[in-house]
Design a protein around this motif. Structure first.
Motif, mmCIF file in Angstrom:
data_model
loop_
_atom_site.group_PDB
_atom_site.id
_atom_site.type_symbol
_atom_site.label_atom_id
_atom_site.label_comp_id
_atom_site.label_asym_id
_atom_site.label_seq_id
_atom_site.Cartn_x
_atom_site.Cartn_y
_atom_site.Cartn_z
ATOM 1 N N GLU A 156 46.029 -32.281 -40.757
ATOM 2 C CA GLU A 156 44.711 -31.670 -40.786
ATOM 3 C C GLU A 156 44.001 -31.855 -39.449
ATOM 4 O OE1 GLU A 156 40.581 -32.247 -43.228
ATOM 5 O OE2 GLU A 156 42.468 -32.491 -44.297
ATOM 6 N N GLN A 157 44.132 -33.059 -38.852
ATOM 7 C CA GLN A 157 43.510 -33.325 -37.562
ATOM 8 C C GLN A 157 44.030 -32.349 -36.516
ATOM 9 O OE1 GLN A 157 44.452 -37.137 -35.925
ATOM 10 N NE2 GLN A 157 43.188 -36.853 -34.129
ATOM 11 N N ARG A 158 45.320 -32.114 -36.496
ATOM 12 C CA ARG A 158 45.926 -31.236 -35.500
ATOM 13 C C ARG A 158 45.489 -29.788 -35.718
ATOM 14 N NH1 ARG A 158 47.042 -32.888 -31.345
ATOM 15 N NH2 ARG A 158 48.928 -31.758 -30.995
ATOM 16 N N SER A 159 45.257 -29.390 -36.966
ATOM 17 C CA SER A 159 44.865 -28.004 -37.213
ATOM 18 C C SER A 159 43.458 -27.715 -36.678
ATOM 19 C CB SER A 159 44.957 -27.671 -38.703
ATOM 20 O OG SER A 159 44.010 -28.411 -39.423
ATOM 21 N N GLU A 160 42.691 -28.764 -36.382
ATOM 22 C CA GLU A 160 41.357 -28.590 -35.822
ATOM 23 C C GLU A 160 41.386 -28.487 -34.295
ATOM 24 O OE1 GLU A 160 38.619 -28.083 -37.689
ATOM 25 O OE2 GLU A 160 40.015 -28.137 -39.366
ATOM 26 N N ALA A 161 42.550 -28.638 -33.709
ATOM 27 C CA ALA A 161 42.678 -28.579 -32.259
ATOM 28 C C ALA A 161 42.231 -27.218 -31.748
ATOM 29 C CB ALA A 161 44.125 -28.854 -31.850
ATOM 30 N N SER A 162 41.514 -27.223 -30.618
ATOM 31 C CA SER A 162 41.007 -25.954 -30.099
ATOM 32 C C SER A 162 41.929 -25.332 -29.052
ATOM 33 C CB SER A 162 39.610 -26.148 -29.505
ATOM 34 O OG SER A 162 39.653 -26.734 -28.225
ATOM 35 N N ASN A 163 42.823 -26.128 -28.468
ATOM 36 C CA ASN A 163 43.730 -25.615 -27.447
ATOM 37 C C ASN A 163 45.133 -25.410 -28.002
ATOM 38 O OD1 ASN A 163 41.771 -25.773 -25.337
ATOM 39 N ND2 ASN A 163 42.194 -27.956 -25.100
ATOM 40 N N ILE A 164 45.832 -24.454 -27.428
ATOM 41 C CA ILE A 164 47.252 -24.250 -27.709
ATOM 42 C C ILE A 164 47.975 -24.586 -26.410
ATOM 43 C CG2 ILE A 164 49.060 -22.624 -28.370
ATOM 44 C CD1 ILE A 164 46.822 -20.941 -29.742
ATOM 45 N N VAL A 165 48.821 -25.610 -26.452
ATOM 46 C CA VAL A 165 49.505 -26.111 -25.264
ATOM 47 C C VAL A 165 50.971 -25.688 -25.341
ATOM 48 C CG1 VAL A 165 50.094 -28.147 -23.913
ATOM 49 C CG2 VAL A 165 47.925 -28.086 -25.192
ATOM 50 N N LEU A 166 51.395 -24.872 -24.392
ATOM 51 C CA LEU A 166 52.770 -24.373 -24.363
ATOM 52 C C LEU A 166 53.633 -25.264 -23.476
ATOM 53 C CD1 LEU A 166 52.052 -20.547 -23.927
ATOM 54 C CD2 LEU A 166 52.339 -21.842 -26.063
ATOM 55 N N VAL A 167 54.753 -25.725 -24.031
ATOM 56 C CA VAL A 167 55.720 -26.507 -23.267
ATOM 57 C C VAL A 167 57.080 -25.834 -23.376
ATOM 58 C CG1 VAL A 167 54.473 -28.696 -23.574
ATOM 59 C CG2 VAL A 167 56.316 -28.094 -25.168
ATOM 60 N N GLY A 168 57.923 -26.081 -22.382
ATOM 61 C CA GLY A 168 59.262 -25.520 -22.387
ATOM 62 C C GLY A 168 59.806 -25.459 -20.981
ATOM 63 N N LEU A 191 42.332 -32.562 -16.819
ATOM 64 C CA LEU A 191 42.031 -31.298 -17.482
ATOM 65 C C LEU A 191 41.140 -31.539 -18.700
ATOM 66 C CD1 LEU A 191 42.792 -28.300 -17.175
ATOM 67 C CD2 LEU A 191 44.719 -28.727 -18.697
ATOM 68 N N GLU A 192 39.979 -30.930 -18.682
ATOM 69 C CA GLU A 192 39.036 -31.025 -19.799
ATOM 70 C C GLU A 192 38.632 -29.607 -20.185
ATOM 71 O OE1 GLU A 192 38.209 -33.781 -21.372
ATOM 72 O OE2 GLU A 192 39.179 -35.158 -19.953
ATOM 73 N N CYS A 193 39.138 -29.135 -21.296
ATOM 74 C CA CYS A 193 38.784 -27.783 -21.732
ATOM 75 C C CYS A 193 38.916 -27.683 -23.240
ATOM 76 C CB CYS A 193 39.667 -26.745 -21.041
ATOM 77 S SG CYS A 193 41.417 -26.897 -21.439
ATOM 78 N N ARG A 194 38.269 -26.679 -23.778
ATOM 79 C CA ARG A 194 38.371 -26.359 -25.195
ATOM 80 C C ARG A 194 38.612 -24.859 -25.307
ATOM 81 N NH1 ARG A 194 37.244 -29.231 -29.234
ATOM 82 N NH2 ARG A 194 36.239 -27.611 -30.439
ATOM 83 N N CYS A 195 39.265 -24.477 -26.383
ATOM 84 C CA CYS A 195 39.480 -23.062 -26.682
ATOM 85 C C CYS A 195 40.262 -22.345 -25.584
ATOM 86 C CB CYS A 195 38.159 -22.360 -26.970
ATOM 87 S SG CYS A 195 37.243 -23.107 -28.345
ATOM 88 N N HIS A 196 41.372 -22.950 -25.182
ATOM 89 C CA HIS A 196 42.241 -22.376 -24.157
ATOM 90 C C HIS A 196 43.701 -22.414 -24.596
ATOM 91 C CE1 HIS A 196 38.846 -22.745 -21.413
ATOM 92 N NE2 HIS A 196 39.549 -22.050 -20.518
ATOM 93 N N VAL A 197 44.457 -21.485 -24.056
ATOM 94 C CA VAL A 197 45.909 -21.587 -24.076
ATOM 95 C C VAL A 197 46.261 -22.219 -22.735
ATOM 96 C CG1 VAL A 197 48.096 -20.337 -24.074
ATOM 97 C CG2 VAL A 197 46.226 -19.562 -25.548
ATOM 98 N N ILE A 198 47.051 -23.288 -22.789
ATOM 99 C CA ILE A 198 47.438 -24.009 -21.582
ATOM 100 C C ILE A 198 48.946 -23.905 -21.416
ATOM 101 C CG2 ILE A 198 47.466 -26.244 -20.409
ATOM 102 C CD1 ILE A 198 45.037 -27.005 -22.271
ATOM 103 N N ALA A 199 49.373 -23.243 -20.352
ATOM 104 C CA ALA A 199 50.798 -23.154 -20.016
ATOM 105 C C ALA A 199 51.092 -24.297 -19.058
ATOM 106 C CB ALA A 199 51.119 -21.809 -19.367
#
Length: 174
Positions: free
Chosen positions: A3-15, A74-82
């Protein structure tokens, strides 16, 4: 995902380099109405030189150190981070990104990656000089999987299809 993770505002892409993090990130940010940050571009902007020039002048470990410093700042909210492909070498940076981000691993096969990364000598990949791309793939793949909240099998998918799958998995369909 907890549940905590579902509240995350950023999507962090790794690969891996060539997995499509930057391209998918731009499309995903647009579809999800989020901002977009490419940490490789951020590093190059902060350092005023390319990733490859950092490696050429200071070595791959210096690039990893710079990457860690930039990610920790890095301090941000509501971002996709590549992220850069080597972000997973820093437990501190990954923990920082996970505080307000869901970590999405773009998993893709080695053959596809190799076909997409023909410019290895100019791409700025933080790896040992004696390490093959296949060895790097095996080493990093375990790290990506370990940090991932969500893993998306990208084999045979277009960038748009990868985005649709991520949105579906995160229940962010708009």
């Amino acid at each position: 995902m907890s549940e905590q993770r579902s509240e995350a505002s950023n999507i962090v892409l790794v690969g891996m380099p060539g997995a499509g993090k930057s391209t998918v990130g731009v499309i995903l940010a647009k579809l999800a109405s989020l901002g977009f940050i490419d940490t490789d571009v951020l590093i190059q902007t902060c350092e005023r030189r390319s990733l490859q020039r950092i490696i050429d002048s200071q070595g791959y470990m210096a690039l990893r150190g710079i990457e860690e410093r930039v990610l920790l700042g890095l301090e941000c909210r509501c971002h996709v981070i590549a992220t850069g492909g080597s972000a997973v070498y820093s437990p501190a940076a990954m923990a920082h990104l996970a505080v307000d981000g869901v970590i999405v691993f773009l998993d893709i096969d080695l053959a596809t990656l190799e076909s997409r990364t023909l410019d290895l000598g100019r791409r700025g990949i933080a790896k040992r000089p004696d390490q093959s791309f296949a060895e790097l793939f095996e080493e990093r793949r375990k790290l990506y999987a370990a940090y991932a909240d969500v893993t998306v099998d990208c084999r045979g998918l277009t960038h748009d299809e990868v985005c649709t799958e991520i949105l579906h998995r995160l229940q962010l369909s708009r």
